[in-house]
Design an enzyme around this catalytic site. Structure first.
Site, short mmCIF file in Angstrom:
data_model
loop_
_atom_site.label_atom_id
_atom_site.label_comp_id
_atom_site.label_asym_id
_atom_site.label_seq_id
_atom_site.Cartn_x
_atom_site.Cartn_y
_atom_site.Cartn_z
CB SER A 171 -0.94 -0.03 1.20
OG SER A 171 -1.96 0.94 1.06
CE LYS A 223 -16.00 20.32 6.83
NZ LYS A 223 -14.60 20.56 6.47
#
Length: 345
Positions: A171, A223
């Protein structure tokens, strides 16, 4: 008898108080002296010399006692010859700079790593090589994005870069590793995991069952997409997944730009591969451990380990030593308890 015991007790208490006062005084003095000083130092280690020292010790140990004196004289002649060749080399000898990065989920060491890279770039000469011994299973996107950008600085500075993976570069760890000119890995090192994952619990139904309302107020359409306490919407899930897909696309593009011969679509599935399979997939260039590679380079180059160390004040050192001692004692007890399960009764 009782008076004698009381005298001993008073003596022990007095000595304990005196010891405590001395420790406090040492800590205060060390703190005063340490104010304003640089709290980091650059540790340099000549790995060629370390290997040669150990080789000589083993050679002496394996030699008959009667022949050791002659061997020591031969070592001294070698040292003189080496010293003369360093003063007037027949041809320039390149340097291999060795850095280490051990990453946690937040890539906490990236600040130190960045300063080490700055130091090496400032000192390195044309033809030098930087070897990064990297170990990380990945973590936060922005943290490892910054770490990968630090790796790119070496390439941009025109330095040959080799990354060695002995255990894992997955990763975010692979995000860093793929920036190298050459990527080496041990046969059973874990590589890949080119993917993105995010998860969070949602206790909305539990709260609703107990008549608990959660008010979530936002300014901006996206948001907050998914929440822990509120009720998640399908629109929020789609937006969250879209964000993950976008990060994955950036991840794939980053790897593809640095390893253009790699079939990125075939390996960007989130899977991991061990060293030998990773070589077949094109995720790495060579199989081998970092130690084997550095030893092979010692024949033609100086190998210098570089590490920026934090200088802790006296008080912190005492606290860390105490903490380490307690932790070690606990671990020994746990190991003993675990081993006792296998003992015969």
């Amino acid at each position: 008898m009782n008076e004698w015991l009381m005298d001993i007790g008073r003596f022990i208490v007095q000595m304990s108080v005196l010891t405590l006062l001395v420790v406090v005084a040492v800590v205060v003095i060390a703190r005063i002296k340490g104010e304003g000083r640089e709290r980091t130092r650059l540790k340099i280690e000549e790995l060629n010399d370390r290997l040669e020292y150990r080789r000589r010790r083993l050679t002496l140990a394996a030699t008959e006692p009667s022949a050791r004196k002659r061997l020591v004289k031969a070592f001294r002649r070698d040292d003189k010859s080496r010293s003369r060749s360093r003063k007037s080399p027949s041809e320039p000898r390149h340097t291999v700079w060795v850095l280490d990065f051990r990453g946690d989920i937040k890539a906490s060491g990236v600040g130190r790593f960045a300063e080490e890279i700055s130091s090496v770039i400032a000192a390195a000469e044309t033809g030098d090589e930087v070897v990064v011994r990297l170990e990380s299973a990945g973590g936060l996107v922005h943290s490892y994005g910054l770490a990968a950008a630090q790796m790119d600085r070496l390439r941009e500075a025109g330095l040959k870069t080799t990354v060695c993976v002995d255990k894992v570069a997955a990763s975010g760890g692979y995000l860093m590793a793929c920036a190298a000119d050459q990527l080496r890995a041990a046969p059973f090192a874990v590589l890949g995991s080119i993917g993105v994952v995010a998860q969070l619990p949602n206790v909305h139904r539990l709260l609703k069952r107990h008549d608990v309302d959660v008010e979530l107020l936002t300014a901006g359409e996206y948001k907050r997409t998914l929440t822990v306490f509120g009720e998640n919407t399908e629109e929020g899930r789609e937006k969250f997944q879209s964000d993950l897909d976008n990060i994955h696309a950036l991840f794939k593009r980053h790897v593809a730009e640095r390893r253009p011969d790699l079939d990125i679509e075939a390996v960007a599935t989130g899977e991991v591969w061990y060293g030998r399979d990773a070589l077949d997939k094109g995720l790495i260039d060579v199989l081998g451990t970092s130690e084997a590679y550095l030893v092979s380079r010692m024949e033609e180059a100086r190998i210098i380990g570089v590490r920026l160390e934090t200088r802790h004040p006296m008080g912190e050192r005492l606290g860390m030593a105490t903490s380490k001692a307690v932790e070690g004692a606990i671990m020994r007890v746990l190991e003993r308890l675990d081993a006792s399960r296998w003992e015969k009764r």
